[in-house]
Design a protein around this motif. Structure first.
Motif, short mmCIF file in Angstrom:
data_model
loop_
_atom_site.label_atom_id
_atom_site.label_comp_id
_atom_site.label_asym_id
_atom_site.label_seq_id
_atom_site.Cartn_x
_atom_site.Cartn_y
_atom_site.Cartn_z
N ILE A 59 1.05 -1.52 0.10
CA ILE A 59 -0.17 -0.11 0.37
C ILE A 59 1.22 1.38 0.12
O ILE A 59 1.04 1.81 -0.31
CB ILE A 59 -1.08 -0.20 1.03
CG1 ILE A 59 0.22 -0.38 2.59
CG2 ILE A 59 -2.28 -1.50 1.16
CD1 ILE A 59 -1.20 0.38 3.79
N ALA A 60 2.17 0.93 0.18
CA ALA A 60 3.13 1.74 -0.01
C ALA A 60 4.31 1.89 0.16
O ALA A 60 4.74 0.29 -0.08
CB ALA A 60 3.37 3.02 1.83
N ARG A 61 5.14 2.52 -1.34
CA ARG A 61 6.71 2.28 -1.31
C ARG A 61 7.69 3.44 -1.17
O ARG A 61 6.60 4.72 -1.76
CB ARG A 61 6.67 1.65 -2.92
CG ARG A 61 7.79 1.51 -2.75
CD ARG A 61 8.22 0.88 -4.64
NE ARG A 61 6.93 0.14 -4.34
CZ ARG A 61 7.00 -1.62 -4.97
NH1 ARG A 61 8.37 -1.75 -4.08
NH2 ARG A 61 6.46 -2.37 -4.73
N GLN A 62 8.63 3.48 -0.86
CA GLN A 62 9.51 4.74 -0.88
C GLN A 62 10.61 3.98 -1.09
O GLN A 62 10.89 3.40 -0.05
CB GLN A 62 9.94 5.96 0.39
CG GLN A 62 10.17 6.85 0.32
CD GLN A 62 10.15 7.76 -0.54
OE1 GLN A 62 8.80 8.04 -0.87
NE2 GLN A 62 11.20 8.02 -1.44
N ARG A 63 11.80 4.69 -1.97
CA ARG A 63 13.44 5.02 -1.86
C ARG A 63 14.30 5.25 -1.23
O ARG A 63 13.75 6.12 -0.53
CB ARG A 63 14.09 5.04 -3.18
CG ARG A 63 13.96 6.29 -3.65
CD ARG A 63 14.12 6.57 -4.88
NE ARG A 63 14.91 7.75 -5.27
CZ ARG A 63 13.76 8.31 -5.90
NH1 ARG A 63 13.25 8.94 -6.42
NH2 ARG A 63 14.25 9.84 -6.04
N ALA A 64 15.47 4.40 -0.59
CA ALA A 64 16.29 4.91 0.09
C ALA A 64 17.46 4.88 0.34
O ALA A 64 17.57 3.99 -0.27
CB ALA A 64 15.86 5.20 2.18
N THR A 65 18.17 6.21 0.96
CA THR A 65 19.12 4.94 0.64
C THR A 65 20.60 5.21 1.82
O THR A 65 20.24 5.84 2.65
CB THR A 65 19.79 6.49 -0.32
OG1 THR A 65 19.53 6.96 -1.93
CG2 THR A 65 21.78 6.66 -0.67
N ILE A 66 21.15 4.33 1.85
CA ILE A 66 22.29 4.82 3.31
C ILE A 66 23.98 5.16 2.33
O ILE A 66 24.30 4.31 1.74
CB ILE A 66 22.19 3.72 4.14
CG1 ILE A 66 21.05 2.86 4.88
CG2 ILE A 66 23.07 3.18 5.25
CD1 ILE A 66 21.38 1.97 5.13
N TRP A 67 24.12 6.02 2.47
CA TRP A 67 25.66 6.13 2.12
C TRP A 67 26.76 5.34 2.64
O TRP A 67 26.56 5.14 3.99
CB TRP A 67 26.23 8.00 2.42
CG TRP A 67 25.22 9.21 2.34
CD1 TRP A 67 24.25 10.08 2.24
CD2 TRP A 67 24.37 9.31 0.55
NE1 TRP A 67 23.17 10.69 1.35
CE2 TRP A 67 23.25 9.87 -0.18
CE3 TRP A 67 25.16 8.58 -1.26
CZ2 TRP A 67 22.60 10.07 -0.85
CZ3 TRP A 67 24.69 8.82 -1.87
CH2 TRP A 67 22.91 9.63 -1.92
N ALA A 68 27.91 5.42 1.91
CA ALA A 68 28.54 4.49 2.32
C ALA A 68 29.20 4.33 3.53
O ALA A 68 29.17 3.31 4.38
CB ALA A 68 30.16 4.30 1.26
N PHE A 69 29.54 5.52 4.36
CA PHE A 69 30.30 5.86 5.32
C PHE A 69 29.88 5.47 6.68
O PHE A 69 29.83 5.21 7.55
CB PHE A 69 30.68 7.30 5.47
CG PHE A 69 29.47 8.50 5.82
CD1 PHE A 69 29.10 8.73 7.50
CD2 PHE A 69 29.03 8.93 4.69
CE1 PHE A 69 28.42 10.06 6.75
CE2 PHE A 69 27.97 9.70 4.64
CZ PHE A 69 27.49 10.23 6.15
N GLN A 70 28.03 5.19 6.41
CA GLN A 70 27.50 5.25 7.27
C GLN A 70 26.92 4.03 6.91
O GLN A 70 26.17 3.17 8.17
CB GLN A 70 25.48 5.90 7.31
CG GLN A 70 25.92 7.81 7.57
CD GLN A 70 24.71 8.40 7.43
OE1 GLN A 70 24.13 8.35 6.52
NE2 GLN A 70 24.39 9.27 8.63
N TYR A 71 26.63 3.24 5.79
CA TYR A 71 26.31 1.85 5.63
C TYR A 71 27.05 0.54 6.41
O TYR A 71 26.54 0.03 6.98
CB TYR A 71 25.99 1.58 4.05
CG TYR A 71 25.70 0.16 3.84
CD1 TYR A 71 24.87 0.24 4.76
CD2 TYR A 71 26.58 -1.26 3.08
CE1 TYR A 71 24.35 -1.90 3.79
CE2 TYR A 71 26.08 -1.74 3.29
CZ TYR A 71 24.95 -2.81 3.53
OH TYR A 71 24.82 -3.72 3.72
#
Length: 463
Positions: A59-71
């Protein structure tokens, strides 16, 4: 009122300003990881989704990012506590920053994650599935089935390329006892979001062929702990519980037990452990058979020894009894022989006298019979002699009568009396009906013959 027009960039900037003004720097967000990819630079890109609790539809979708230094920090922290890496299918509690880029649109930057939530969510889901299976009374159902002592016909659900499947096959084929197994592979995904439905399809195929197998094996070789959560799926666990055959699992985790393991007939940590169990089960049966055979040999030998001893004792008893009976019977036979000898002599004497009497009777009757027959023969001879004379006299008289008739009918006498003898073609003619006009005839007279031709025929009837 005038219409206000904005450029696209102005609109997007306005949206960005509104979002940044209304959302704090950090928001804790609950979502399910749908996709997770890490690029060559170490940046992690995630698709978060939310499903309807009842229909499970997105019912919902959203893209997200974890930048390399945080990942590197977030993933390491998560794995150290959860003992599994971030993976699709996990429900997570993450700290995000809401960002809106004029060119790329809305996105989320993940800055932190709470592993405890994921563990708790997985545990809650797992406990809910177990409770539902218990309430339906199927959690222990498969364990109530009987597994044959010699399980050699095996339906295996796995991936042909999985290392665990290869290890299992090698272990079975190289078993030290030389046992032969009939193994049929039913291909299935063993990781990923399609795993549960794929295994359920394989189980359905096997259920339609249940009489061809002794057991079902679900095996996979190791893998991340996150991949194990698929085996907590309710539909998959319920399908295993309904199996008409015992289900053995070797999912490949040393420390964790899935719900599928709980509903299975028996769960093992690895595919090779499943192989060892099957091989040893048949070996135990073999050993039990050997033990039964050994005990039977001992029992038969003991029984034969006891029987032999009894036979020897009975032989001794029978031998003594036989001698006694023979002696007794021999004495009785001797006595009986004497009685029979006397009776036989008396019988022969009586029969000899009877034969003499019979011979005298036969002799006397023979004399009487011969004399009687001689008298009858003499009388018969006289009678025949008289009959012969009468018969010859009668025959002589008949011959004389026939001779007189023959002489009276002699043709020569008739010819001498003036009669003629007419023939046609060598046959005697006695009636005009035998002649035709122009027939040539011959007339014999007493002193010669004449040839004539018939010119006219008249019969007495015409007159």
């Amino acid at each position: 009122m005038e219409n206000v027009s904005l450029s696209l960039a102005e609109l997007n900037n306005h949206i960005r300003d509104i979002l940044e003004a209304n959302f704090p720097e950090q928001i804790w967000l609950i979502a399910e990881i749908s996709e997770l990819n890490v690029n060559s630079k170490g940046h992690c890109y995630i698709d978060f989704i939310e499903r309807d609790e009842l229909t499970k539809k997105i019912i919902a979708r959203q893209r997200a990012t974890i930048w390399a230094f945080q990942y590197r920090l977030i993933s390491g922290h998560f794995e150290s506590i959860a003992r599994q890496p971030l993976a699709p299918g996990m429900k997570v509690l993450v700290s995000v920053q809401v960002k809106y880029h004029v060119l790329y649109g809305l996105s989320l930057n993940v800055t932190d994650i709470d592993p405890a939530y994921t563990l708790g969510e997985q545990a809650r889901h797992r406990e809910a599935v177990i409770k539902q299976l218990e309430e339906e009374g199927v959690l222990e159902m498969n364990k109530g089935l009987d597994l044959t002592k010699v399980p050699q016909r095996l339906a295996v659900i796995s991936s042909e390329t999985a290392a665990g499947y290869g290890d299992f096959i090698n272990h079975m084929e190289q078993n030290p006892y030389g046992y032969h197994f009939h193994i049929e592979l039913f291909q299935s995904y063993m990781q990923g979001e399609n795993t549960a439905s794929s295994i359920i399809d394989a189980l359905s195929q096997i259920y339609d062929m249940e009489h061809e197998f002794d057991a079902i094996l679900v095996i996979r070789g190791g893998g991340a702990k996150a991949e194990l959560s698929v085996f907590d799926d309710y539909d998959l666990s319920f399908m295993i519980s309904q199996s008409p055959l015992p289900v053995l699992t070797g999912i490949g985790h040393e420390r964790d037990e899935s719900v599928a393991d709980m509903v299975a007939w028996q769960a093992f940590k690895t595919p090779t452990a499943v192989a060892d169990f099957l091989i040893e089960r048949i070996a135990n049966f073999d050993y039990a058979l050997d033990e039964i055979t050994r005990k039977m040999h001992i029992l038969v030998r003991n029984t034969m020894d006891k029987a032999s001893s009894r036979l020897e004792k009975q032989e001794y008893q029978i031998s003594g009894m036989t001698k006694y009976i023979l002696q007794k019977e021999t004495s009785g036979l001797n006595e009986l022989s004497g009685q029979l000898s006397y009776a036989l002599k008396r019988f022969l004497y009586m029969k000899d006298r009877q034969l003499d009497q019979l011979a005298d009777e036969v002799k006397n009757k023979s004399y009487w019979f011969i004399n009687t027959q001689k008298l009858k023969s003499d009388e018969l001879f006289k009678s025949l002699k008289l009959s012969k004379t009468k018969f010859l006299t009668a025959c002589q008289h008949k011959l004389e009568i026939l001779e007189a008739k023959a002489q009276s009918n002699d043709p020569s006498r008739l010819l001498k009396s003036g009669y003629g003898y007419i023939t046609r073609q060598g046959k005697r003619v006695s009636s005009v009906s035998e002649l035709n006009v122009s027939d040539n005839i011959r007339i014999a007279f007493k002193d010669g013959q004449a040839e004539a031709s018939v010119t006219d025929i008249k019969s007495h009837k015409e007159d």
